[in-house]
Scaffold this motif. Sequence first.
Motif, PDB file in Angstrom:
ATOM      1  N   LEU A 297      -2.051 -14.283   2.004  1.00 13.19           N
ATOM      2  CA  LEU A 297      -1.773 -15.523   1.295  1.00 13.19           C
ATOM      3  C   LEU A 297      -0.363 -16.031   1.562  1.00 13.19           C
ATOM      4  O   LEU A 297       0.054 -17.021   0.951  1.00 13.19           O
ATOM      5  CB  LEU A 297      -1.989 -15.318  -0.214  1.00 13.19           C
ATOM      6  N   ASP A 298       0.366 -15.349   2.449  1.00 15.93           N
ATOM      7  CA  ASP A 298       1.680 -15.820   2.854  1.00 15.93           C
ATOM      8  C   ASP A 298       1.825 -15.608   4.361  1.00 15.93           C
ATOM      9  O   ASP A 298       0.971 -15.004   5.005  1.00 15.93           O
ATOM     10  CB  ASP A 298       2.789 -15.094   2.082  1.00 15.93           C
ATOM     11  N   ASP A 299       2.903 -16.124   4.910  1.00 11.48           N
ATOM     12  CA  ASP A 299       3.053 -16.119   6.368  1.00 11.48           C
ATOM     13  C   ASP A 299       3.291 -14.733   6.942  1.00 11.48           C
ATOM     14  O   ASP A 299       2.871 -14.443   8.065  1.00 11.48           O
ATOM     15  CB  ASP A 299       4.213 -17.044   6.776  1.00 11.48           C
ATOM     16  N   ASP A 300       3.959 -13.861   6.209  1.00 12.56           N
ATOM     17  CA  ASP A 300       4.293 -12.551   6.772  1.00 12.56           C
ATOM     18  C   ASP A 300       3.361 -11.444   6.320  1.00 12.56           C
ATOM     19  O   ASP A 300       3.618 -10.267   6.570  1.00 12.56           O
ATOM     20  CB  ASP A 300       5.736 -12.177   6.442  1.00 12.56           C
ATOM     21  N   GLY A 301       2.262 -11.774   5.641  1.00 11.54           N
ATOM     22  CA  GLY A 301       1.248 -10.784   5.289  1.00 11.54           C
ATOM     23  C   GLY A 301       1.628  -9.845   4.160  1.00 11.54           C
ATOM     24  O   GLY A 301       1.000  -8.795   3.994  1.00 11.54           O
ATOM     25  N   ARG A 302       2.617 -10.221   3.348  1.00 12.26           N
ATOM     26  CA  ARG A 302       3.012  -9.352   2.239  1.00 12.26           C
ATOM     27  C   ARG A 302       2.014  -9.397   1.089  1.00 12.26           C
ATOM     28  O   ARG A 302       1.837  -8.425   0.372  1.00 12.26           O
ATOM     29  CB  ARG A 302       4.405  -9.739   1.732  1.00 12.26           C
ATOM     30  N   VAL A 336       5.918  -5.452  -2.491  1.00 11.40           N
ATOM     31  CA  VAL A 336       7.091  -5.894  -3.247  1.00 11.40           C
ATOM     32  C   VAL A 336       8.352  -5.712  -2.418  1.00 11.40           C
ATOM     33  O   VAL A 336       9.289  -6.516  -2.471  1.00 11.40           O
ATOM     34  CB  VAL A 336       7.179  -5.116  -4.573  1.00 11.40           C
ATOM     35  N   ALA A 337       8.381  -4.639  -1.646  1.00 13.11           N
ATOM     36  CA  ALA A 337       9.465  -4.326  -0.718  1.00 13.11           C
ATOM     37  C   ALA A 337       8.830  -3.590   0.450  1.00 13.11           C
ATOM     38  O   ALA A 337       7.659  -3.206   0.385  1.00 13.11           O
ATOM     39  CB  ALA A 337      10.536  -3.488  -1.416  1.00 13.11           C
ATOM     40  N   PRO A 338       9.584  -3.380   1.541  1.00  9.89           N
ATOM     41  CA  PRO A 338       8.973  -2.694   2.693  1.00  9.89           C
ATOM     42  C   PRO A 338       8.350  -1.347   2.353  1.00  9.89           C
ATOM     43  O   PRO A 338       7.381  -0.939   2.996  1.00  9.89           O
ATOM     44  CB  PRO A 338      10.152  -2.539   3.660  1.00  9.89           C
ATOM     45  N   ASP A 339       8.875  -0.659   1.333  1.00 16.18           N
ATOM     46  CA  ASP A 339       8.355   0.663   0.981  1.00 16.18           C
ATOM     47  C   ASP A 339       7.673   0.686  -0.376  1.00 16.18           C
ATOM     48  O   ASP A 339       7.428   1.769  -0.938  1.00 16.18           O
ATOM     49  CB  ASP A 339       9.488   1.694   0.992  1.00 16.18           C
ATOM     50  N   THR A 340       7.338  -0.457  -0.937  1.00 12.84           N
ATOM     51  CA  THR A 340       6.761  -0.517  -2.278  1.00 12.84           C
ATOM     52  C   THR A 340       5.574  -1.466  -2.281  1.00 12.84           C
ATOM     53  O   THR A 340       5.692  -2.614  -1.844  1.00 12.84           O
ATOM     54  CB  THR A 340       7.798  -0.999  -3.306  1.00 12.84           C
ATOM     55  N   LEU A 394      -5.142  -1.180 -11.421  1.00 14.10           N
ATOM     56  CA  LEU A 394      -3.741  -1.500 -11.171  1.00 14.10           C
ATOM     57  C   LEU A 394      -3.070  -0.254 -10.619  1.00 14.10           C
ATOM     58  O   LEU A 394      -3.201   0.833 -11.186  1.00 14.10           O
ATOM     59  CB  LEU A 394      -3.040  -1.946 -12.460  1.00 14.10           C
ATOM     60  N   ASP A 395      -2.387  -0.385  -9.482  1.00 11.24           N
ATOM     61  CA  ASP A 395      -1.688   0.775  -8.937  1.00 11.24           C
ATOM     62  C   ASP A 395      -0.375   0.351  -8.293  1.00 11.24           C
ATOM     63  O   ASP A 395      -0.183  -0.800  -7.896  1.00 11.24           O
ATOM     64  CB  ASP A 395      -2.555   1.557  -7.949  1.00 11.24           C
ATOM     65  N   PHE A 396       0.524   1.320  -8.225  1.00 10.70           N
ATOM     66  CA  PHE A 396       1.876   1.110  -7.707  1.00 10.70           C
ATOM     67  C   PHE A 396       2.228   2.314  -6.842  1.00 10.70           C
ATOM     68  O   PHE A 396       2.013   3.456  -7.238  1.00 10.70           O
ATOM     69  CB  PHE A 396       2.861   0.990  -8.872  1.00 10.70           C
ATOM     70  N   GLU A 397       2.748   2.053  -5.652  1.00  9.65           N
ATOM     71  CA  GLU A 397       3.160   3.139  -4.766  1.00  9.65           C
ATOM     72  C   GLU A 397       4.513   2.816  -4.156  1.00  9.65           C
ATOM     73  O   GLU A 397       4.729   1.706  -3.660  1.00  9.65           O
ATOM     74  CB  GLU A 397       2.131   3.371  -3.659  1.00  9.65           C
ATOM     75  N   HIS A 398       5.401   3.797  -4.200  1.00 11.73           N
ATOM     76  CA  HIS A 398       6.725   3.636  -3.588  1.00 11.73           C
ATOM     77  C   HIS A 398       7.007   4.832  -2.689  1.00 11.73           C
ATOM     78  O   HIS A 398       6.815   5.994  -3.090  1.00 11.73           O
ATOM     79  CB  HIS A 398       7.816   3.545  -4.648  1.00 11.73           C
ATOM     80  N   ARG A 399       7.441   4.542  -1.463  1.00 11.38           N
ATOM     81  CA  ARG A 399       7.765   5.585  -0.485  1.00 11.38           C
ATOM     82  C   ARG A 399       9.289   5.697  -0.395  1.00 11.38           C
ATOM     83  O   ARG A 399       9.960   4.787   0.117  1.00 11.38           O
ATOM     84  CB  ARG A 399       7.151   5.227   0.869  1.00 11.38           C
ATOM     85  N   PHE A 400       9.822   6.791  -0.912  1.00  9.22           N
ATOM     86  CA  PHE A 400      11.265   6.984  -0.910  1.00  9.22           C
ATOM     87  C   PHE A 400      11.783   7.170   0.514  1.00  9.22           C
ATOM     88  O   PHE A 400      12.840   6.657   0.879  1.00  9.22           O
ATOM     89  CB  PHE A 400      11.639   8.208  -1.761  1.00  9.22           C
ATOM     90  N   SER A 405       6.988  10.306  -1.874  1.00  6.75           N
ATOM     91  CA  SER A 405       6.446   9.061  -2.427  1.00  6.75           C
ATOM     92  C   SER A 405       5.950   9.311  -3.842  1.00  6.75           C
ATOM     93  O   SER A 405       5.686  10.456  -4.240  1.00  6.75           O
ATOM     94  CB  SER A 405       5.307   8.521  -1.560  1.00  6.75           C
ATOM     95  N   ILE A 406       5.815   8.239  -4.590  1.00  3.03           N
ATOM     96  CA  ILE A 406       5.280   8.304  -5.947  1.00  3.03           C
ATOM     97  C   ILE A 406       4.171   7.269  -6.074  1.00  3.03           C
ATOM     98  O   ILE A 406       4.259   6.173  -5.509  1.00  3.03           O
ATOM     99  CB  ILE A 406       6.373   8.059  -7.011  1.00  3.03           C
ATOM    100  N   LYS A 407       3.127   7.621  -6.787  1.00  2.85           N
ATOM    101  CA  LYS A 407       2.012   6.703  -7.000  1.00  2.85           C
ATOM    102  C   LYS A 407       1.581   6.760  -8.456  1.00  2.85           C
ATOM    103  O   LYS A 407       1.433   7.842  -9.033  1.00  2.85           O
ATOM    104  CB  LYS A 407       0.826   7.052  -6.100  1.00  2.85           C
ATOM    105  N   VAL A 408       1.382   5.580  -9.030  1.00  2.00           N
ATOM    106  CA  VAL A 408       0.880   5.447 -10.391  1.00  2.00           C
ATOM    107  C   VAL A 408      -0.338   4.534 -10.338  1.00  2.00           C
ATOM    108  O   VAL A 408      -0.272   3.437  -9.767  1.00  2.00           O
ATOM    109  CB  VAL A 408       1.942   4.853 -11.338  1.00  2.00           C
ATOM    110  N   ALA A 409      -1.454   4.979 -10.907  1.00  3.38           N
ATOM    111  CA  ALA A 409      -2.688   4.193 -10.873  1.00  3.38           C
ATOM    112  C   ALA A 409      -3.329   4.200 -12.251  1.00  3.38           C
ATOM    113  O   ALA A 409      -3.336   5.223 -12.943  1.00  3.38           O
ATOM    114  CB  ALA A 409      -3.667   4.756  -9.832  1.00  3.38           C
ATOM    115  N   GLY A 410      -3.857   3.050 -12.641  1.00  2.48           N
ATOM    116  CA  GLY A 410      -4.537   2.920 -13.926  1.00  2.48           C
ATOM    117  C   GLY A 410      -5.875   2.228 -13.757  1.00  2.48           C
ATOM    118  O   GLY A 410      -6.039   1.353 -12.892  1.00  2.48           O
TER     119      GLY A 410
END
Length: 807
Positions: A297-302, A336-340, A394-400, A405-410
């Motif tokens: 839905l955006d130009d850079d595929g985020r 949200v960010a390159p690693d999130t 709903l899930d969230f993943e961040h790669r330190f 990495s950490i992952k939270v899923a609901g």
Amino acid sequence: MKTINSRAALRAHASAVRIGLSALAISIAVGLSTLPEPALAQDAQVVQFNIQSQPLSKALLQLGEQASLQIFFSQEIVDGYTASSLSGSFAPEDALRRLLAGTGIEFRRTGRNISLSRPASEESTQLAPVRVQGRLQATTEGSGSYGAQGATLMKGMASLKEIPQSVTVITRKQMDDQRLDTIDEVLENTPGIVLWKRPGGGGDIISRGFSTTSIQYDGVPLPRGSYWGNSFAGSSVYLDRVEVLRGAQGLLEGAGNPAGAVNVVRKRGLAYPALAVEARVGSWDNYGGRIETGGALDDDGRLRSRVVLDYEDRGYFVDTVGDHNLNAYAALDLDVAPDTTLGFGVAHSRLKGNRSLRGSLPFFSDGTALDVPRSHRIGARWSDADRKETQLFLDFEHRFNADWSIKVAGVYVNESWDAVTSGWAAALPAPGTRTVPGYGYIYDYDAVAKGVDANLSGRVRTWSVDNDIVLGISYSRQKRNDGYLQWANYISYDIFDPRHDAPGFEGLPPSSAAAARYDTREKGLYGMVRSHLTDRLTLILGARASWYRRLDDSVYGQSEAKESGKLTPYAGVVYDLTPQWSLYASYADVFEPQIARDAQLNTLDPIVGANYEVGIKGELLDGALGTSLAVFRIDQKNRAITDYDSPPLCDGNFCSRAAGEVRSEGIDLEIHGEVLPGWQLSGGYTWNRNEFLADSDPSRVGRPFEYAMPKHLLRLWSNWQLPGNLHRWQVGAGVHYQSERRNSAFRLQGGYSVWDVRLAYQFDKNWSAALNINNVFDKRYYSSIADFPDGYFGEPRNFLLTLRGSF
């Protein structure tokens, strides 16, 4: 409580939908006749690609991820090259040729692996070590394979060869080829699994003689069980894969039977624009259509999206039975960010009709089955049901970094099932009897389940040993509010000539009512360490501490089961014989809280036991084909048995004592993936013996316990894309075989085999058609038999014709 509603308006709507779908199918067929016939790529599996112009090494990495391929090369041969952008639908090998155009680099594909090289005259100076660009991908969509690279139900991606238990992954390709459009149908085609149908349309998932009462959604376990089985809608149209672990699952879920775990994994948002349409028509006035679309839905595929909409209007082989089903799904994934990454999804199902109320047929009291047509039904035509289910993800993943990495899923699930029906009930008829009592029911079931799982995973090195670590916490809760009204013996049904126009029970007072509220909560802390002691030997140690509480409040009184800090250990070892073969062994404790009470009115201690498994696994043909052989034993004790020596103090009934013991043991043999180029195979054989070792009824000892598995169970399906000039064609065939079923009194059914076939044709890179014929030899059998006994006939010979377009 719900009242009886007329279905006239619904039938009029369904007729309009059927006419519309028929017109759509005719229009598409006419349009196809005018299409040109461009040459097909040798790889008929088409994938949507969206790759920006960038250094060639990064473009190759994206291609590998989007096509679920592993690409091997040395960095030197790609340095200095920039790949042109690539967007659209291509066979993976065609896409790779476009990226490599003008570089002189050659490639060779074996299964899912692709190796890059230069011609011999050029690469003689290329002596740098080869490294891998790409990583194992759990996603199966677009892989074109029945074999999976790995599974995620062990909290993180792991190859099947690294998991010291029996694990099966049913891929998107297999679901599409076999038309496995519900989770029930997926599980019925999974090795080692049988389903025990419930009158309300749900069912118990049986593995190794035990029933599982939880379902994992993207790794988050939710309690879904009740007295009426796992009564969830269970569409598979929005799933990427279904991962099934057989055996003890205490480390993953905590309390429960040692049946295993079922993890349904949803499709994610698409980074590339895609559109797929489908029209289908089949036996018994079965009409349906599907549309699936998505893209960035955006130009850079985020920000990536996907939408799936599926509608089905279908009859059934049983008299006066049919459904109108709608399944919708939407997903968004945002970097949200390159690693999130943040992910969101919603699925909604609405099943309207009476197929869930088709009703089982009784056996005679001596175990003899009724001699009636398979279309036979003892019940009223006005029986109707309405099932709704909404799932939120709903899930969230961040790669330190590369290691941590950490992952939270609901997950949240809201379901309801309302029905009104009339059918047979009460005792089994004696041989020669023609009539059975007719009962009426109004059902009102509601449930809300929610869960969350958070885990931290990474790698540390201690004393020259690499250790993969997972630490996590989980919470789940299910609240059920179920009830019904009953009109007992308000009518009599002729077993052999039932009155489908039977009168209703309006104006009659109900003979009884029942209501029950269930509140099940569980939270846990878990950890697992995978220590690579040597290049070949890996030790897995884990444990889970569980806090469990179940409160039942019904007409039979209140009961509670509660456990605090219950520890469930887990241990496994994997030894790599070669890069292709590994030996493994595992041990796990199991526990299941009970609500039964003893003569002092104390709740019994949990059922406890142990699960042992040893086996060998192989990844052959460069990972394209996976095989496994497992030997298992499960012991379980402290099961509640009736205490006939005590007075009837438990709600007017005899109380219980914890003295029951059972054992299940057997062998699992599986194979999944590409045997030869274009030939996909998926199947497994299970030998299982389960029996009572101790029970209050001595006649049960040595006999199968309540979820009696067939001793022999075979699931096999194969699909072959023809070679050469016939590469547009695919043929498929499969068989389900199971041996006889017995209960404690007599044999319920002898062994039987059911064969299915498929024929498919690829018109061009966009359009294809497939004809599936199930039960091609029209075998008469019962697909599910309860120990009462009563059973459900399996489907007679039937067909489904599917037309698909992918753009």
